[in-house]
Design an enzyme around this catalytic site. Structure first.
Site, PDB file in Angstrom:
ATOM      1  N   LYS A   1       7.044   3.452   1.062  1.00 36.07           N
ATOM      2  CA  LYS A   1       8.279   4.118   1.491  1.00 36.07           C
ATOM      3  C   LYS A   1       8.103   4.903   2.785  1.00 36.07           C
ATOM      4  O   LYS A   1       9.053   5.477   3.308  1.00 36.07           O
ATOM      5  CB  LYS A   1       8.732   5.133   0.424  1.00 36.07           C
ATOM      6  CG  LYS A   1       9.044   4.542  -0.898  1.00 36.07           C
ATOM      7  CD  LYS A   1       9.386   5.646  -1.857  1.00 36.07           C
ATOM      8  CE  LYS A   1       8.900   5.488  -3.246  1.00 36.07           C
ATOM      9  NZ  LYS A   1       7.767   4.744  -3.650  1.00 36.07           N
TER      10      LYS A   1
ATOM     11  N   LYS B   1      13.107   8.850  -1.637  1.00 30.95           N
ATOM     12  CA  LYS B   1      14.041   7.819  -2.101  1.00 30.95           C
ATOM     13  C   LYS B   1      15.488   8.203  -1.804  1.00 30.95           C
ATOM     14  O   LYS B   1      16.258   7.377  -1.315  1.00 30.95           O
ATOM     15  CB  LYS B   1      13.868   7.595  -3.601  1.00 30.95           C
ATOM     16  CG  LYS B   1      12.587   6.833  -3.934  1.00 30.95           C
ATOM     17  CD  LYS B   1      12.395   6.761  -5.427  1.00 30.95           C
ATOM     18  CE  LYS B   1      11.113   6.018  -5.772  1.00 30.95           C
ATOM     19  NZ  LYS B   1      10.756   6.158  -7.173  1.00 30.95           N
TER      20      LYS B   1
ATOM     21  N   GLY C   1       6.859   0.515 -12.483  1.00 29.13           N
ATOM     22  CA  GLY C   1       5.987  -0.438 -13.171  1.00 29.13           C
ATOM     23  C   GLY C   1       5.608  -1.554 -12.232  1.00 29.13           C
ATOM     24  O   GLY C   1       6.394  -1.974 -11.379  1.00 29.13           O
TER      25      GLY C   1
ATOM     26  N   VAL D   1      13.272   1.983  -3.506  1.00 30.40           N
ATOM     27  CA  VAL D   1      14.045   2.796  -4.447  1.00 30.40           C
ATOM     28  C   VAL D   1      14.303   1.966  -5.700  1.00 30.40           C
ATOM     29  O   VAL D   1      14.869   0.869  -5.621  1.00 30.40           O
ATOM     30  CB  VAL D   1      15.407   3.217  -3.825  1.00 30.40           C
ATOM     31  CG1 VAL D   1      16.184   4.103  -4.795  1.00 30.40           C
ATOM     32  CG2 VAL D   1      15.196   3.942  -2.503  1.00 30.40           C
TER      33      VAL D   1
ATOM     34  N   ASP E   1       8.249  12.007  -3.688  1.00 30.52           N
ATOM     35  CA  ASP E   1       8.629  10.609  -3.831  1.00 30.52           C
ATOM     36  C   ASP E   1      10.141  10.483  -4.033  1.00 30.52           C
ATOM     37  O   ASP E   1      10.794   9.638  -3.426  1.00 30.52           O
ATOM     38  CB  ASP E   1       7.853  10.020  -5.020  1.00 30.52           C
ATOM     39  CG  ASP E   1       7.976   8.522  -5.068  1.00 30.52           C
ATOM     40  OD1 ASP E   1       7.654   7.892  -4.046  1.00 30.52           O
ATOM     41  OD2 ASP E   1       8.424   7.992  -6.097  1.00 30.52           O
TER      42      ASP E   1
ATOM     43  N   GLY F   1       0.208   2.817 -14.811  1.00 29.25           N
ATOM     44  CA  GLY F   1       0.690   2.284 -13.520  1.00 29.25           C
ATOM     45  C   GLY F   1       2.085   2.746 -13.157  1.00 29.25           C
ATOM     46  O   GLY F   1       2.756   2.117 -12.338  1.00 29.25           O
TER      47      GLY F   1
ATOM     48  N   THR G   1       0.863  -1.183   0.000  1.00 25.96           N
ATOM     49  CA  THR G   1       0.000   0.000   0.000  1.00 25.96           C
ATOM     50  C   THR G   1       0.905   1.240   0.000  1.00 25.96           C
ATOM     51  O   THR G   1       2.127   1.125   0.042  1.00 25.96           O
ATOM     52  CB  THR G   1      -0.865   0.074   1.274  1.00 25.96           C
ATOM     53  OG1 THR G   1      -0.005   0.400   2.383  1.00 25.96           O
ATOM     54  CG2 THR G   1      -1.548  -1.245   1.563  1.00 25.96           C
TER      55      THR G   1
END
Ligand code: ADP
Ligand code: ASP
Ligand code: MG
Length: 815
Positions: A578, A681, A796, A608, A677, A663, A554
């Site tokens: 993350k 990372k 992906g 990552v 995001d 996606g 999730t």
């Protein structure tokens, strides 16, 4: 001559009694046989319930008595021809009338003595033996019924009487001298004292009755016929992987039964052991199976641990105090008082300091034991020499048994390692001087997990269970499940990992199946499930299974906040979410610490670069002593996709939508576009490099129009970027003029981390980064001029799912 005993489950129904008849028809052709039977099915338990009801003046006992009557009459009607039915039905009815009279008086008097209890429970074996004899009588010429009460003589310790062997053996042998019958049927369990009052040999005692007959008659063999294929390496109802043991010594069988292997009643072994009569445990429902042979035969020297058993409902009492050190007689005193009060001590441990003694007894005796010990040592307690007794209940004892354990090192190591890895707390340990048994006391709630872990460590080294729970079964989760389903048999055969998905949850429901969810139709079953997903975690913890992995697919903060609970219970965590690793540094550190402490894994390679081995490589560099000096990276497959596809002929909004539909973005694309995001990372990479940094320390040059993050919905956000198209076109034109490409780059150098849009010139290694690829360059003490570069598809569903899968398998390999 042979003695065969059939247990309650074998006598439970017309069908099972037919199986017995077939077995006996064959056996009696070979030799004379004595056949001992238990009460049919649950009759003994029902008789006990009857007495309790009658004592409580609850007239429902009448119905239960009728049930018992009907149960036996039905079997008689099923298996006895009509012309032979009347006499057996009449005698069973008479027995039921006698029972009714006895129960009536219990009800009227409101009194129930142990003596009356024994009288009443003996009717179970009385009825079953009468019934079997009547059934066999039609098929065999020479089949008689003999009442065990006339042969087995005991003291008057009702409900658990002690056998007077001298008298009993004489009576059995005298009877047999005159007995010409080919088949003699007897009820087990019941006996009588010198006044011919009924006594019984303790619950499960029919095995013992049969052993006494076998010993007295010098039988060639004692066969115990039950509902399993023999004595198993562990209780097969709790450990599905358990196997029947082919050969076992009397001593080993005695230890296993004493510590809870109910398939044989512990006192059974002594009488036959003295005469070296072998015992064979057989399955009435699978007569072909070889079963277990208990004998003096030399054991397989290679097999160190033979079996594992356990006893529930145990209390542990600790008697301690400085006053015990070096003082003679404290233990004697203690055991004397327990013995005088008929309290059975199951396990004892004493530290060499003599400062404390720990004893395990049945929960049911704990209160009495506590009172008598505190009373006995009242002066020592008053003077502070001994502390008031400490009592812990709801515990269980697990015993690992094997004759050959003494000549092998490392058994305890394997045992404690298996328990430690699964977070099973050991409260006390005892090893008998014979080294045939190592016993540990644990919490009752851990029994299933402990038995399965220990069994796996000693008996299933070739195949390890890996129990997986997955939260989030959308795009990535769904593909992960497909990949798991495809690989399950390969994993079992090649890696010896038995991967089962036990739980699934989406944002509404969850589904749990302890035996493994059928991955062919998980979607329908999950959607059908009414269980609301907020109970998912609680249920996973409640299952208390060993070798578990919680997989977080999730992007949810609440889910990320639950990792600590899982790790504390030795449940490994695999996450592509993350949030946890990019939360407060202290939280990230705590999760790593918990994983180490509770011997679980916390793996997040997909945080990552999706499936690219970035974190793993970084961790290997660090653990081999290297140091990171600089990181340059394009870490957002989504942003790379977007900027690679964005051109003067396209709307920025459409490209973002396309990336979302395919996606490549987070569910909310702003998480990617805002740079959050990427910031998360680089933060994770920097932390893995051993540097303490918080998300707010990262400089983020966002290229989004103002108000983007405040937009109420993703749709509103799309509207906003559509109306700001010119701003994006501007940036694009500038880049093109500079003959550069737009890349969203993350960097780390000299303690500072940045993320932002950069113009990348033609000669830069990032210039040709295609599609949704990621690239990371690590400059380190070892890689000074030429960085270590990792490049490949970094977004992906399918690569993320395979990254998660690789982490899950890594947990399986480490376990
Ligand atoms: P019976 O009615 O034939 O006397 P029991 O119920 O007394 O049978 O004993 C058989 C049961 O013992 C099995 O069904 C199983 O649940 C339980 N059991 C416990 N430990 C073991 C073990 N190590 N091996 C086989 N059975 C076991
Ligand atoms: N019927 C008795 C009991 O249930 C004895 C036996 O089955 O062995 O305990
Ligand atoms: Mg039994």
């Amino acid at each position: 001559m042979k003695v065969l005993k059939f247990g309650g489950s074998s006598m439970a129904s017309s069908k099972s009694i037919e199986l017995i008849v077939n077995i006996l028809k064959k056996e009696q052709k070979k030799q004379h046989i004595w056949v001992v039977v238990s009460a049919s099915g649950k009759t003994t338990n029902n008789l006990i319930e009857l007495m309790d009801l009658a004592l409580a003046k609850d007239l429902n006992y009448k119905f239960l008595l009728q049930e018992i009557e009907q149960h036996h009459i039905k079997i008689a009607k099923d298996l006895i021809t009509i012309d032979n039915q009347s006499s057996i039905i009449a005698s069973m009815k008479q027995a039921v009338n006698e029972l009714d009279d006895l129960l009536n008086s219990i009800c009227c008097l409101g009194d129930l003595s142990l003596k009356t209890k024994d009288k009443i429970v003996s009717y179970g074996e009385l009825l079953s033996s009468q019934l079997l004899q009547a059934i066999l009588n039609q098929k065999l010429d020479s089949c008689i019924l003999k009442d065990s009460k006339q042969l087995i003589k005991t003291d008057s310790n009702y409900t658990n009487a002690k056998v007077n062997f001298e008298k009993t053996i004489r009576l059995i042998q005298d009877f047999q001298q005159l007995n010409t019958a080919r088949v003699t049927i007897l009820g087990g369990f019941m006996s009588s004292n010198d006044h011919n009052d009924v006594t019984t040999l303790g619950r499960g005692g029919s095995d013992y009755t049969a052993a006494i007959y076998a010993a007295a008659l010098n039988a060639i063999c004692l066969e115990i016929w039950t509902d399993v294929n023999g004595l198993y390496t562990a209780n097969p109802q709790i450990v599905p992987q358990a196997n029947p043991i082919c050969n076992i010594s009397y001593e080993e069988a005695m230890e296993l039964s004493h510590f809870g292997a109910k398939v044989i009643y512990p006192p059974t072994i002594q009488p036959v052991l003295n005469k070296s009569i072998p015992i064979r445990i057989k399955n009435t429902f699978n007569a072909e199976a070889i079963g277990t042979l208990i004998s003096n035969e030399i054991n397989n020297q290679k097999q160190t641990v033979k079996g594992i058993s356990h006893i529930d409902h145990i209390s542990l009492m600790t008697i301690e105090g400085a006053g015990m050190i070096g003082i003679h007689g404290t233990s004697k005193h203690l055991f004397e008082v327990l013995g005088n009060n008929q309290i059975n001590v199951i396990l004892i441990t004493q530290a060499s300091s003599e400062h404390s003694i720990c004893i395990a007894i049945a929960d049911s005796e704990a209160e009495k034991a506590l009172a008598v010990i505190n009373q006995e040592f009242r002066y020592e307690i008053k003077d502070g020499l001994i502390k008031p007794v400490n009592l812990e209940d709801n515990l269980a004892i697990i015993a690992v048994v094997g004759d050959n354990m003494k000549s092998h090192q490392g058994i305890s190591g394997t045992l404690f390692n298996a328990m430690g890895r699964n977070n099973i707390n050991i409260r006390a340990i005892a090893q008998g001087a014979s080294e045939r048994n190592i016993s540990v006391v644990i919490n009752e709630t851990d029994v299933q997990k402990a038995l399965n872990s220990i069994h796996s460590a000693f008996f299933e080294s070739h195949i390890k269970d890996l129990n997986v729970f997955i939260a989030g079964v959308g795009n990535v989760g769904g593909i992960l499940l497909e990949q798991i389903q495809k690989q399950q048999s390969y994993l079992k055969e090649e890696l010896h990992i038995n991967l089962k998905v036990l739980g699934l949850a989406n944002s509404k429901n969850y589904l749990i199946n302890e035996d493994g969810i059928d991955l062919n139709n998980w979607k329908e079953n999950l959607n059908k499930s009414k269980q609301s997903n907020h109970l998912f975690n609680k249920e996973i913890l409640g299952l208390n299974k060993r070798n578990c992995v919680f997989v977080d697919v999730t992007a949810n903060e609440k889910v990320a906040n639950s990792y600590a609970d899982f790790l504390r219970n030795s449940i490994s965590v695999v996450a592509c979410n993350k949030i946890a690793c990019s939360s407060n540094y202290s939280n990230y550190q705590e999760l790593k610490y918990l994983a180490k402490k509770y011997k679980a894994s916390f793996l997040y390679e997909t945080n990552v670069g999706a499936g690219l081995p970035i974190i793993n490589t970084l961790q290997n560099l660090i653990s081999s002593g290297d140091q990171i000096t600089e990181i340059q990276a394009v870490l957002s497959g989504s942003l790379n996709f977007i900027f690679n596809h964005y051109s003067k002929d396209n709307l920025f909004k459409n490209i973002v939508k396309q990336a979302q539909d395919e996606g490549y973005t987070e569910p909310d694309p702003r998480i990617d576009l805002s740079g959050i995001d990427v910031a998360r990372k680089i933060l994770i990479l920097v932390r893995e490099a051993g540097i303490e940094l918080e998300i707010n320390d990262i400089n983020n040059d966002s290229f989004l129009p103002s108000g983007s993050m405040e937009a109420k919905s993703v749709n509103d956000f799309y509207k906003l970027i559509k109306s700001n198209e010119s701003q994006f076109k501007n940036v694009l034109e500038k880049a093109e003029k500079a003959q550069s490409k737009l890349k969203y780059v993350a960097t780390y150098k000299n303690g500072k981390a940045n993320v932002g849009l950069q113009f990348i010139p033609k000669d830069h290694p990032f210039y040709n980064l295609e599609g949704k690829d990621n690239i990371v360059s690590f400059y380190t003490k070892r890689y000074v001029d030429q960085p270590l570069i990792i490049k490949g598809a970094g977004a992906g569903a399918s690569v993320t799912a395979s990254g998660l899968f690789a982490d899950i398998i890594q947990v399986g390999n480490l376990n």
